[in-house]
Each structure stands twice: as structure tokens, then as C-alpha cells.
Design an enzyme around this catalytic site. Structure first.
Site, mmCIF file in Angstrom:
data_model
loop_
_atom_site.group_PDB
_atom_site.id
_atom_site.type_symbol
_atom_site.label_atom_id
_atom_site.label_comp_id
_atom_site.label_asym_id
_atom_site.label_seq_id
_atom_site.Cartn_x
_atom_site.Cartn_y
_atom_site.Cartn_z
ATOM 1 C CG HIS A 188 -2.138 -0.920 0.860
ATOM 2 N ND1 HIS A 188 -2.165 -2.236 1.238
ATOM 3 C CD2 HIS A 188 -3.265 -0.703 0.136
ATOM 4 C CE1 HIS A 188 -3.267 -2.788 0.777
ATOM 5 N NE2 HIS A 188 -3.957 -1.898 0.110
ATOM 6 C CD GLU A 430 -10.412 -7.269 -2.244
ATOM 7 O OE1 GLU A 430 -9.343 -6.728 -2.540
ATOM 8 O OE2 GLU A 430 -11.146 -6.838 -1.333
ATOM 9 C CG ASN A 453 -3.726 -4.190 -6.104
ATOM 10 O OD1 ASN A 453 -3.375 -4.167 -7.270
ATOM 11 N ND2 ASN A 453 -4.175 -3.121 -5.479
ATOM 12 C CG ASP A 454 -5.987 -8.148 -1.663
ATOM 13 O OD1 ASP A 454 -4.898 -8.526 -1.207
ATOM 14 O OD2 ASP A 454 -6.614 -7.183 -1.201
ATOM 15 C CB CYS A 501 -10.759 -0.373 -8.151
ATOM 16 S SG CYS A 501 -11.065 -1.674 -6.945
HETATM 17 C C1 PEP Z 1 -7.017 -4.754 -4.608
HETATM 18 O O1 PEP Z 1 -6.852 -5.691 -3.820
HETATM 19 O O2 PEP Z 1 -6.755 -4.820 -5.817
HETATM 20 C C2 PEP Z 1 -7.542 -3.457 -4.135
HETATM 21 C C3 PEP Z 1 -7.914 -2.516 -4.967
HETATM 22 O O3 PEP Z 1 -7.588 -3.247 -2.787
HETATM 23 P P1 PEP Z 1 -6.298 -2.991 -1.876
HETATM 24 O O4 PEP Z 1 -5.117 -2.772 -2.793
HETATM 25 O O5 PEP Z 1 -6.573 -1.798 -1.043
HETATM 26 O O6 PEP Z 1 -6.192 -4.248 -1.096
HETATM 27 MG MG MG Z 2 -7.695 -5.601 -1.830
#
Ligand code: PEP
Ligand code: MG
Length: 540
Positions: A188, A430, A453-454, A501
Site C-alpha cells: 500500500h 478480489e 492486487n489481492d 480498481c
Molecule cells: C485490490 O486488492 O486490488 C484493491 C484494490 O484493494 P487494496 O489494494 O486496497 O487491497
Molecule cells: Mg484488496
């Protein structure tokens, strides 16, 4: 000149002084003092300094975030002068003939435990405040500096690594770039660097030494290089590169106001991701069509205690108003894993990424969840707010969420507080589980937003925080892309829209693939909106 290489997480060139992020040493040593009166005088001097510091913080908070948020510093001032608290410190110094730091630390711990054991939730919340006040005093007494970066001019922030709560508390006006020894490209902190639109290089290793603190430096975020004590030629070349980058960005300005449309006429929404009210300016400046992900947990990370309904309402309302009718998708809190907040008192876990986080916290601590939902629904009367839920794995979770939403709406209705009945409800896709049951989930919600991402982390079984695995973390893996396609097909089969996203949405190598998949929206860091628009307009 020293040249170090790492991994770039955001392009651009930053030129400035290097300032190391400092963490205060929280170890307090107990030692004997001969002159207890002098020790008490030292404590009183520290108390006066702390009063002044808190007064200044109150004034700054009044200007930046309003009276409701500034009040906390007045509460801290009252605690600092509280007779019982002061008497306890004096007493420990006198009877035990010990240093003031130790007396303050012990008193702080005792009072904090006492507050924490009270029945009243408000008093329990004060446990963290009394610790905070005591930490401030200890810092002054021991001559220790504040955590963070002390500087009057913008600097390149250097650190071993930064956790999200440290990154969000930096004064963004003062940060030219980030350089860290460790860290993963998918963390993050890396995401924040992109949101803040600043050049960042991570994984520089232990050659990034603290003796370089205060030295001139250049970050080349394009190549992942940092130059310390640059020679004249490097400075000249890099200044030119920075200028070129500025010119390229200026060219992108021409795309403002233009549509996100391919050569063959296919349209897609381009939205932006934010973590904070202060990021909205960048969203508007870059002409995003809306906010596709507001990571609301950053409100919690910046705060010393649970943000109240009123505090959250003010932020959500302001974001909705500033976006002037454009869609603002706010994700409910996604605390846990790398986003840790002390006052949630979460247990240490073997596998935090697979642990007690996000919606799992909300569904088991409904008082926290309902406070946020009430704030969100109240804010819905002031703009086009949509609400999205993270880390969903099953239809039953969504059904439970909808029941809680109905309770919140009923409460608001009863008290005559205005809100919009038709707020769009969506979920993050996710987890592989959510993809596999996406057809059923699509029947329950208005939209999906893929958190790549997750989704990559859980599909490939690769910890996104582990820098050693960065080379294995492959969001282009066919398994990930097929997951996205499957979720998209199922969303569309139920007449619902779907976006991305996660960071992959900004990967220009995949823009064409996403268009072919029929995605309806891509939400990216504000600085990527115009480059993405350019790419879309060049696609067939
Ligand atoms: C993701 O997991 O892609 C996401 C947008 O959430 P975060 O990166 O905050 O876990
Ligand atoms: Mg996430």
C-alpha cells in the site's frame, strides 16, 4: 557520487535533499536521581512545552480539519493538567527517587489500563489518549524528536520501509519522492506513492545508509535509480529528464475534457482511486469521470481512535460535494493484513493476509460497521455515493450486509435524517471464491469492482507484501486474466456493470485486453487517468 539501484514503483524525477524517516525510541530506562526537586522541575518544564505543542496542533487542526477534529488536542491539554495524573508522576519521582521519563511512563500505563477497564465506551477510548499524552511528555523529556520527517522544505523521504499508517501521516507538500531499502511493489505504500504522484524507488537494500541523511540526491523513478551527492553532469542530465517528463505531462493536458473512446467507438469509464479527502484535487485536475475506489480505511489509519460517525460523515460529504454529482465509490474499511491500526487491538496472526480483516471485522463487530454505514448513507444525500465491500467470499456475507444496511436505513428514517434510498451497492472481486460464485453474487449487487492486487495474491498464492516474490507475482498470469473474464461475463449476464480498481487497471499493456473483455470501468491512480485515456483513444 553514489549510485544505488532498486525497483521503481512510480516514474518521474525528484531532485532534493534526502531526509531519513525517524522513529522514536520507545524504550524508557529507569534510573536513580539524587535531586528530586530538579527532576520535578524538569517534568514541569516538559509539561509546559507539551501544552504549547498541543495548542499549536489545535490551531493547525482547526484550520485544516475543523473544530470537531481539533477538539482532541484540547482533551489532551486537559489530561496533561489533570491533578491525579500530575500527582501520580510527582509521587513516583519523589518516593522512588527516579527519573521523570520513568514516572511519566508508569503513570501513563497505569491510567491507560484503568480507562481501558471501565465499562463506558467513551472512557475506554481515553486509554489511547492518556498514552499519547504521556508519549509526548517522554519525547520532550528525553530530547527525542517526533516520528516522521522534520523539515521545512520538500525532501526525498528515505526509510528502511514505511507502513501505510506512516506514509499517510507524512505532510504530502513536503515529499518530493520516496526511497526505501525494502518494500514490495504491490504494497500500500507503493500504491500511495502512485496516488500522491511522486517518484518512488524501493528495494534499494542496505546500501541506502542513514549517514546519507541531509545529502543532495536525485531519484530517477523511471529506471529505479537513486544518485546521492550527484555530480554536475548527472544533475544536468536529470534536470533535463525532469523537464521532458513535465512536457510530456503537459501534452496529456490536451486530453482533458475528451472522451474515453476507442477508434471504433467503444467507450469505457475512467475513474480514479483515492485514500483521502486531499486526493480529490488530483482527481479533478486529471479529469477523472468519478472515484472508483475511496480506500476509507485510511481515515482509520490516520486517526488515533475510531473516527466518529460525524467525522466520517464530514469527509464523505465533502468528497461527494467536491465531485459535484460524479460517482464516488467508497469502500468500507479494509483494515487488517498490512493495514494495522493499534486501537482495533487485533491479535497477531500467523497469516494476516488470510486472516481477520476487512468485511470479516465488519460483520463480527457490527457497531464499527454500522457507524461507517450511517455516515455513508447520511453523506449520500449530498452527491452520488456508491458503497462497495471488500474481501467478499460468499453470497451469505452479502445477504448479511444487506440486512445491516436495512437496519441502518430504518434508523435514519426513524430519526428523519435524509439519505438516498437508491445508493448503488457493489462488491470487490478480489478472492478466487468470489469469482467462482460471481453469477450468484451478481444477482445480489449493482456492480463488481475487481481488486487485482489481492486477486493476484490469492489466485497465485503469492504474498503481495513479500518483496522476494515480486518476480513471481505476475498479474498477467492467464489464471488472473481468466478470473477477470469470468467475473465480467457473469456480471453482464445479470445486467450488472464491472470495473477494475486494482493496480492492473493502469497497466497500459492490458488496456486492449480489458476493452475486449467488455469491462465498463477502469479506476486508476489520478496521475494515470490521462495516460490511460490516451491509450484507450489509440486502441482499435
Ligand atoms: C485490490 O486488492 O486490488 C484493491 C484494490 O484493494 P487494496 O489494494 O486496497 O487491497
Ligand atoms: Mg484488496
Amino acid at each position: 557520487m553514489i549510485t544505488l539501484s532498486g525497483k521503481s514503483v512510480f516514474g518521474g524525477v525528484a531532485i532534493g535533499k534526502l531526509a531519513f524517516y525517524k522513529r522514536e525510541d520507545k524504550q524508557i530506562k529507569r534510573h536513580h536521581v539524587d535531586d528530586v526537586d530538579a527532576e520535578i522541575a524538569r517534568f514541569e518544564a516538559a509539561q509546559n512545552t507539551a501544552m504549547e505543542e498541543l495548542g499549536a496542533l489545535y490551531d493547525k487542526a482547526m484550520k485544516d480539519v475543523g473544530e470537531a477534529n481539533a477538539m482532541i488536542f484540547e482533551v489532551h491539554q486537559m489530561m496533561l493538567m489533570d491533578l491525579d495524573y500530575v500527582e501520580s508522576i510527582r509521587n513516583i519521582i519523589t518516593t522512588q527517587e527516579v527519573n521523570a521519563e520513568y514516572a511519566v511512563g508508569t503513570t501513563g500505563d497505569n491510567f491507560s489500563e484503568m480507562f481501558a477497564s471501565m465499562d463506558d465506551a467513551y472512557m475506554q477510548g481515553r486509554a489511547a489518549d492518556v498514552k499519547d499524552v504521556s508519549d509526548r511528555l517522554i519525547k520532550i523529556l528525553s530530547g527525542g524528536g517526533e516520528s516522521g520527517v522534520q523539515t521545512d522544505e520538500p525532501v526525498i523521504v528515505a526509510a528502511d520501509d514505511l507502513v501505510p499508517s506512516e506514509t499517510v501521516q507524512l505532510d504530502k507538500e513536503k515529499v518530493l519522492g520516496f526511497a526505501t531499502m525494502y518494500g514490495s511493489a504491490n504494497s500500500h505504500t507503493a500504491i500511495l506513492a502512485r496516488t500522491m504522484n511522486i517518484p518512488a524507488v524501493i528495494g534499494l537494500g542496505e546500501e541506502l545508509k542513514t549517514v546519507y541523511d541531509g545529502k543532495d540526491a536525485i531519484i530517477d523513478g523511471f529506471t529505479g535509480t537513486i544518485y546521492i551527492d550527484p555530480d554536475e553532469e548527472t544533475l544536468r542530465v536529470m534536470t533535463e529528464k525532469r523537464e521532458e517528463d513535465r512536457k510530456k505531462k503537459a501534452l496529456l493536458e490536451e486530453l482533458k475534457g475528451k472522451e474515453n473512446v476507442t477508434l471504433s467507438g467503444q467507450k469505457i469509464n475512467v475513474y480514479a482511486n483515492i485514500g483521502n479527502l486531499s486526493d480529490v484535487g488530483a482527481v479533478l485536475q486529471n479529469d477523472a469521470g468519478g472515484i472508483g475506489l475511496f480506500r476509507s480505511e485510511f481515515l482509520y489509519l490516520e486517526s488515533e481512535d475510531f473516527p466518529t460517525e460525524e467525522q466520517q460523515f464530514q469527509v464523505y460529504k465533502q468528497v461527494a460535494e467536491n465531485m459535484a454529482g460524479k460517482k464516488v465509490i467508497i469502500r468500507t474499511l479494509d483494515i487488517g493484513a498490512d493495514k494495522q491500526v493499534d486501537y482495533f487491538n487485533l491479535d497477531k496472526e500467523e497469516n494476516p493476509a488470510l486472516g481477520y480483516r476487512a468485511i470479516r471485522i465488519c460483520l463480527t463487530r457490527p457497531e464499527i460497521f454500522k457507524t461507517q454505514l450511517r455516515a455513508l448513507y447520511r453523506a449520500s444525500a449530498f452527491g452520488q455515493i456508491a458503497i462497495m465491500f471488500p474481501m467478499i467470499i460468499s453470497v451469505s456475507e452479502v445477504k448479511r450486509i444487506k440486512e445491516i444496511i436495512e437496519e441502518v436505513k430504518a434508523e435514519l428514517r426513524e430519526t428523519g435524517i435524509p439519505f438516498r434510498e437508491d445508493v448503488e451497492i457493489g462488491i470487490m472481486i478480489e478472492t478466487p471464491a468470489s469469482v467462482m460464485v460471481s453469477r450468484e453474487l451478481a444477482k445480489e449487487v449493482d456492480f463488481f469492482s475487481v481488486g487485482t492486487n489481492d486477486l493476484t495474491q490469492y489466485t497465485l498464492a503469492i504474498d503481495r507484501q513479500n518483496q522476494k516474490l515480486d518476480n513471481f507475482y505476475d498479474p498477467h498470469h492467464p489464471a488472473v486474466l481468466r478470473m477477470i473474464q469470468m467475473a465480467a461475463d457473469n456480471a453482464h449476464a445479470e445486467g450488472k456493470w464491472i470495473g477494475i480498481c486494482g493496480e492492473l487497471g493502469a497497466d497500459l499493456e492490458l488496456t486492449e485486453t480489458f476493452l475486449k473483455m467488455g469491462l465498463d470501468e477502469l479506476s486508476v491512480s489520478p496521475s494515470m487517468v490521462l495516460p490511460l485515456r490516451k491509450k484507450i483513444r489509440e486502441c482499435e
